[in-house]
Design a protein around this motif. Structure first.
Motif, PDB file in Angstrom:
ATOM      1  N   SER A  88       0.816  -1.223   0.000  1.00 38.94           N
ATOM      2  CA  SER A  88       0.000   0.000   0.000  1.00 38.94           C
ATOM      3  C   SER A  88       0.846   1.268   0.000  1.00 38.94           C
ATOM      4  N   GLU A  89       2.066   1.201   0.504  1.00 42.77           N
ATOM      5  CA  GLU A  89       2.896   2.405   0.574  1.00 42.77           C
ATOM      6  C   GLU A  89       3.533   2.783  -0.756  1.00 42.77           C
ATOM      7  N   SER A  90       3.723   1.815  -1.640  1.00 43.56           N
ATOM      8  CA  SER A  90       4.373   2.132  -2.923  1.00 43.56           C
ATOM      9  C   SER A  90       3.460   1.923  -4.125  1.00 43.56           C
TER      10      SER A  90
ATOM     11  N   VAL B 185      -5.613  -2.703  -2.955  1.00 41.08           N
ATOM     12  CA  VAL B 185      -4.317  -3.010  -2.330  1.00 41.08           C
ATOM     13  C   VAL B 185      -4.230  -2.352  -0.955  1.00 41.08           C
ATOM     14  N   ALA B 186      -4.656  -1.105  -0.856  1.00 38.76           N
ATOM     15  CA  ALA B 186      -4.593  -0.383   0.421  1.00 38.76           C
ATOM     16  C   ALA B 186      -5.611  -0.928   1.425  1.00 38.76           C
ATOM     17  N   ASP B 187      -6.861  -1.111   0.997  1.00 40.32           N
ATOM     18  CA  ASP B 187      -7.925  -1.560   1.900  1.00 40.32           C
ATOM     19  C   ASP B 187      -7.660  -2.953   2.450  1.00 40.32           C
ATOM     20  N   ASP B 188      -7.145  -3.840   1.602  1.00 38.29           N
ATOM     21  CA  ASP B 188      -6.880  -5.220   2.027  1.00 38.29           C
ATOM     22  C   ASP B 188      -5.464  -5.397   2.577  1.00 38.29           C
ATOM     23  N   ASN B 189      -4.714  -4.289   2.603  1.00 33.43           N
ATOM     24  CA  ASN B 189      -3.328  -4.329   3.069  1.00 33.43           C
ATOM     25  C   ASN B 189      -2.558  -5.480   2.398  1.00 33.43           C
ATOM     26  N   ILE B 190      -2.607  -5.489   1.087  1.00 34.12           N
ATOM     27  CA  ILE B 190      -1.930  -6.530   0.311  1.00 34.12           C
ATOM     28  C   ILE B 190      -0.445  -6.200   0.235  1.00 34.12           C
ATOM     29  N   ARG B 191       0.342  -7.216   0.538  1.00 31.89           N
ATOM     30  CA  ARG B 191       1.792  -7.111   0.404  1.00 31.89           C
ATOM     31  C   ARG B 191       2.245  -8.306  -0.410  1.00 31.89           C
ATOM     32  N   ALA B 192       2.910  -8.037  -1.502  1.00 33.52           N
ATOM     33  CA  ALA B 192       3.364  -9.123  -2.370  1.00 33.52           C
ATOM     34  C   ALA B 192       4.785  -8.845  -2.842  1.00 33.52           C
TER      35      ALA B 192
END
Length: 165
Positions: A63-65, A96-103
């Motif tokens: 979410s940060e990038s 991506v932000a709402d689900d806090n997806i990190r991949a």
């Protein structure tokens, strides 16, 4: 005693000149073919690099990038595909932000399916470790992506992408 110098008869001299001209033409032609092969290799490598970067950006998210990733991805697109991408980019960023997806993606292999110097189809196999929400538990995902590109001047731009089996 004087040595008498005799010149070759015109026919052998003419044959020697003809062979020399043919040999020079063959060398020049071979040089041109080698130059064209190098140019094709460079263009093929450039198309592969764009496809590879795009798939890596798509499979490496947080979410940060996400805004920077979407901006970089959008710059590699063209035509109707760019318009479609621009239409759903904000929604994608929100998910991506709402689900806090990190991949974290990794390109495993790349193959050129089609190439003619002005267009290319590149197949990219990638894997990603994906986490959702607050959990640190990751799930491994494998993807195969078909990337269609067109050459615009010195740049390769993506005109279509699809996940394939």
């Amino acid at each position: 005693m004087k040595t008498k110098v005799t010149l070759p008869k015109p026919a052998p001299r003419l044959a020697l000149v003809a062979l020399t001209v043919i040999a020079l033409a063959a060398v020049a032609w071979q040089g041109l073919v080698m130059y064209q092969d190098r140019e094709d290799d460079a263009q093929r490598d450039a198309a592969v690099a764009v496809a590879r970067d795009q798939v890596l950006d798509l499979t490496t998210l947080d979410s940060e990038s996400i805004d920077d990733k979407l901006e970089a991805m959008g710059k590699r697109l063209s035509g109707d595909f760019k318009r479609q991408f621009d239409g759903f980019a904000d929604t994608f960023a929100d998910v991506v932000a709402d689900d806090n997806i990190r991949a974290t993606g990794e390109v495993k292999s790349v193959a050129v399916d089609q190439f003619d110097g002005e267009s290319a189809v590149v197949l990219v196999a990638t894997s990603a470790e994906v986490a959702h929400g607050k959990s640190d538990k990751t799930t491994a995902k494998d993807y195969r992506v078909r990337v269609e590109l067109d050459r615009k001047g010195d740049d390769w731009l993506i005109t279509g992408m699809e996940f394939v089996a």
